[in-house]
Design a protein around this motif. Structure first.
Motif, PDB file in Angstrom:
ATOM      1  N   THR A  36       0.831  -1.208   0.000  1.00 38.17           N
ATOM      2  CA  THR A  36       0.000   0.000   0.000  1.00 38.17           C
ATOM      3  C   THR A  36       0.864   1.255   0.000  1.00 38.17           C
ATOM      4  N   LYS A  40       1.402   3.982  -3.206  1.00 42.59           N
ATOM      5  CA  LYS A  40       1.204   5.432  -3.063  1.00 42.59           C
ATOM      6  C   LYS A  40       2.449   6.191  -3.493  1.00 42.59           C
ATOM      7  N   ASN A  43       2.736   6.040  -7.149  1.00 43.90           N
ATOM      8  CA  ASN A  43       1.485   6.409  -7.804  1.00 43.90           C
ATOM      9  C   ASN A  43       0.990   5.291  -8.730  1.00 43.90           C
TER      10      ASN A  43
END
Length: 102
Positions: A36, A40, A43
């Motif tokens: 996760t 992020k 992207n």
């Protein structure tokens, strides 16, 4: 044995340690929370598998199924492997596990 490695995408990279030589019967596994954070940072979105992969733990008990993968470049000991599908699972205390098939 923990070994240093690097996950990269589009010129950016993250240093991690991977558990190697664990006897895991698979390719490359990444912890859910680590995946996760990395998604992020890069992207990216995890890719959904067309069919879930059933997984057994080290003790032979059924665990959560793999439903998503992240595709990243992995560098270990100066050798780079491109677009590896990292299977997303809850690994506990390890960010990455390099399985026997790796």
């Amino acid at each position: 044995m923990n070994i240093p490695c690097k996950l990269s995408n589009n010129g950016y990279s993250i240093q991690l340690n991977a558990l190697a030589d664990s006897g895991a019967n698979g390719f490359v596994f990444i912890d859910t929370s680590c995946a996760t954070s990395i998604a992020k940072f890069f992207n990216l979105e995890a890719q959904c598998l067309s069919e879930a992969i059933k997984v057994k733990g080290y003790d032979g008990k059924a665990g959560n199924s793999v439903t998503h993968v992240l595709r990243l470049h992995l560098t270990v000991d100066g050798r780079r492997l491109y677009n590896l599908p990292l299977l997303i699972l809850d690994l506990g205390s390890h960010d990455l596990i390099l399985g026997r098939k790796w």
